[in-house]
Design an enzyme around this catalytic site. Structure first.
Site, PDB file in Angstrom:
ATOM      1  N   ARG A   1     -15.510  -3.082  -4.922  1.00 37.89           N
ATOM      2  CA  ARG A   1     -14.203  -3.707  -5.079  1.00 37.89           C
ATOM      3  C   ARG A   1     -14.156  -4.549  -6.345  1.00 37.89           C
ATOM      4  NH1 ARG A   1     -14.163  -6.975   0.363  1.00 37.89           N
ATOM      5  NH2 ARG A   1     -16.245  -7.412  -0.492  1.00 37.89           N
TER       6      ARG A   1
ATOM      7  N   ASN B   1       2.169  -4.017  -6.013  1.00 42.00           N
ATOM      8  CA  ASN B   1       2.242  -5.341  -5.391  1.00 42.00           C
ATOM      9  C   ASN B   1       3.570  -6.009  -5.733  1.00 42.00           C
ATOM     10  OD1 ASN B   1      -0.775  -5.879  -4.414  1.00 42.00           O
ATOM     11  ND2 ASN B   1      -0.849  -4.804  -6.365  1.00 42.00           N
TER      12      ASN B   1
ATOM     13  N   ASP C   1      -1.250  -1.861  -9.825  1.00 46.68           N
ATOM     14  CA  ASP C   1      -2.702  -1.727  -9.903  1.00 46.68           C
ATOM     15  C   ASP C   1      -3.065  -0.297 -10.273  1.00 46.68           C
ATOM     16  OD1 ASP C   1      -2.926  -4.348  -9.215  1.00 46.68           O
ATOM     17  OD2 ASP C   1      -3.561  -3.979  -7.150  1.00 46.68           O
TER      18      ASP C   1
ATOM     19  N   ARG D   1     -10.080  -5.958 -13.443  1.00 42.77           N
ATOM     20  CA  ARG D   1     -10.928  -6.673 -12.488  1.00 42.77           C
ATOM     21  C   ARG D   1     -12.123  -5.778 -12.192  1.00 42.77           C
ATOM     22  NH1 ARG D   1      -5.877  -7.251  -8.694  1.00 42.77           N
ATOM     23  NH2 ARG D   1      -5.745  -5.152  -9.541  1.00 42.77           N
TER      24      ARG D   1
ATOM     25  N   ARG E   1      -4.728  -4.727 -13.398  1.00 42.32           N
ATOM     26  CA  ARG E   1      -3.448  -5.273 -12.978  1.00 42.32           C
ATOM     27  C   ARG E   1      -2.478  -5.245 -14.157  1.00 42.32           C
ATOM     28  NH1 ARG E   1      -1.508  -8.738  -9.236  1.00 42.32           N
ATOM     29  NH2 ARG E   1      -2.387  -7.145  -7.852  1.00 42.32           N
TER      30      ARG E   1
ATOM     31  N   GLU F   1      -2.020   0.760  -6.093  1.00 41.97           N
ATOM     32  CA  GLU F   1      -1.181  -0.124  -5.280  1.00 41.97           C
ATOM     33  C   GLU F   1      -0.011  -0.613  -6.121  1.00 41.97           C
ATOM     34  OE1 GLU F   1      -2.990  -3.361  -3.193  1.00 41.97           O
ATOM     35  OE2 GLU F   1      -4.663  -2.141  -2.446  1.00 41.97           O
TER      36      GLU F   1
ATOM     37  N   LYS G   1      -8.845   1.882   3.537  1.00 40.04           N
ATOM     38  CA  LYS G   1      -8.375   0.494   3.526  1.00 40.04           C
ATOM     39  C   LYS G   1      -7.258   0.297   4.554  1.00 40.04           C
ATOM     40  CE  LYS G   1      -7.002   1.180  -0.889  1.00 40.04           C
ATOM     41  NZ  LYS G   1      -6.411   0.894  -2.237  1.00 40.04           N
TER      42      LYS G   1
ATOM     43  N   LYS H   1       0.835  -1.202   0.000  1.00 44.36           N
ATOM     44  CA  LYS H   1       0.000   0.000   0.000  1.00 44.36           C
ATOM     45  C   LYS H   1       0.876   1.260   0.000  1.00 44.36           C
ATOM     46  CE  LYS H   1      -4.028  -2.180   0.525  1.00 44.36           C
ATOM     47  NZ  LYS H   1      -3.577  -3.577   0.540  1.00 44.36           N
TER      48      LYS H   1
END
Length: 317
Positions: free
Chosen positions: A233, A283, A273, A225, A210, A281, A160, A125
């Site tokens: 979400r 990752n 993301d 997504r 992604r 984000e 979050k 994050k």
């Protein structure tokens, strides 16, 4: 080459979508030997080297009994050509300790991907805060008052936890502020826990995309997504629908600005993301979506990854 994966138990893999499995399959196809261990099986005795109880495996091609164990022994991590860290989040204390063990193995001569120190230094994050020019307005704080002020400024926000995954613990609060106090109490725990707050991005209706950064390069397809029903979400674990699509020019420009920076720090694989053209984000622990993109577009993401891994191993440590 001999490649060791540090991962979750092999028996838990859902091979029809598992990215680590797709990496293993491509490696075996190229003639490389595959082995696997779990963080709980890694140890270090004073005066010795970091070792692990390792299972040597062969992929069978059977979708159910997908691997066969061809040998099991305690082996030094440094004796493998590469150690690929693929333990799924959460990034808890045990994950943190595992990165220290992997870093010691690295000092002994192991080649570890992603680099253990880079895993620690890029919490998924917080890492985006370094690239604020590409991110939505974002606040990380323990202060309920600061969260309320951020909401007053931006009206529509996402909250979050810093250690969440798969969409866990994500809340949206609109202009009416409904339930903001309760959500702050839930996430903030009386000031004990940091919270990330971001301006809501309406482009989420088109998907939380992604992007895959592999060896400093950007894969030409993304997995959008897309939230379903009334869900905010897009995470696949939260019921989002994964739709592969070509990488847009706007997203490519952002990704190409970030990719070489992270690659230079030892991050061979990164999952970026993006919602709209904003990074939400970064990752680095165990990025996924290889198989979804490959199945829908035909682009061979596992091959791109193994190409990058083989190239990295040709460069002196």
């Amino acid at each position: 080459m001999n490649i060791l994966f540090v991962a979750d138990p092999l028996e838990s893999f859902k091979t029809y979508k598992d990215t680590t499995f797709s990496m293993m399959r491509e490696l075996q196809k190229r003639g490389h030997a595959i082995a696997a261990t779990e963080p709980r099986h890694i140890g270090w005795r004073s005066g010795g080297t970091v070792n692990a109880t390792v299972r040597r495996i062969r992929l069978t091609g059977d979708p159910h009994d997908w691997f066969a164990v061809t040998g099991e022994a305690v082996e030094a991590l440094k004796d493998f050509d590469a150690v690929v860290m693929r333990k799924d989040p959460p990034f808890d204390s045990e994950f943190f300790y595992c990165t220290h063990l992997l870093e010691q193995a690295q000092r002994e001569g192991a080649r570890v991907f992603n680099r253990p120190s880079a895993l620690r230094e890029h919490p998924e994050k917080l890492a985006l805060m370094e690239f604020a020019e590409f991110a939505p307005p974002t606040l990380v704080t323990r202060s309920p008052e600061a969260i309320r002020a951020f909401h007053a400024e931006h009206k529509d926000i996402i909250l979050k936890p810093l250690d969440g995954m798969g969409g866990m613990g994500i809340f949206r609060v609109g202009a009416d502020g409904m339930n903001l106090g309760s959500i702050i109490e839930t996430l903030n725990q009386g000031g004990a826990t940091s919270v990330m707050v971001q301006r809501y991005l309406p482009e989420i209706v088109d998907g939380d995309k992604r992007l895959l950064l592999i060896g400093g390069k950007v894969a030409p397809y993304v997995l959008a997504r897309i939230p379903q029903g009334n869900e905010v979400r897009g995470n696949l674990a939260a019921g989002g629908k994964g739709v592969a699509q070509p990488l847009s020019d706007e997203n490519r420009a952002v990704a190409e600005a970030i990719a070489p920076v992270l690659a230079a720090r030892g991050l061979l694989l990164v999952g970026l993301d993006m919602i709209g053209n904003k990074v939400t984000e970064i990752n680095v622990t165990s990025p996924t979506c290889f198989q979804e993109i490959h199945d829908q577009t035909g682009f061979d993401v596992p091959a791109m990854f193994v190409d990058a891994l083989e190239a990295a191993l040709k460069v002196p440590a």
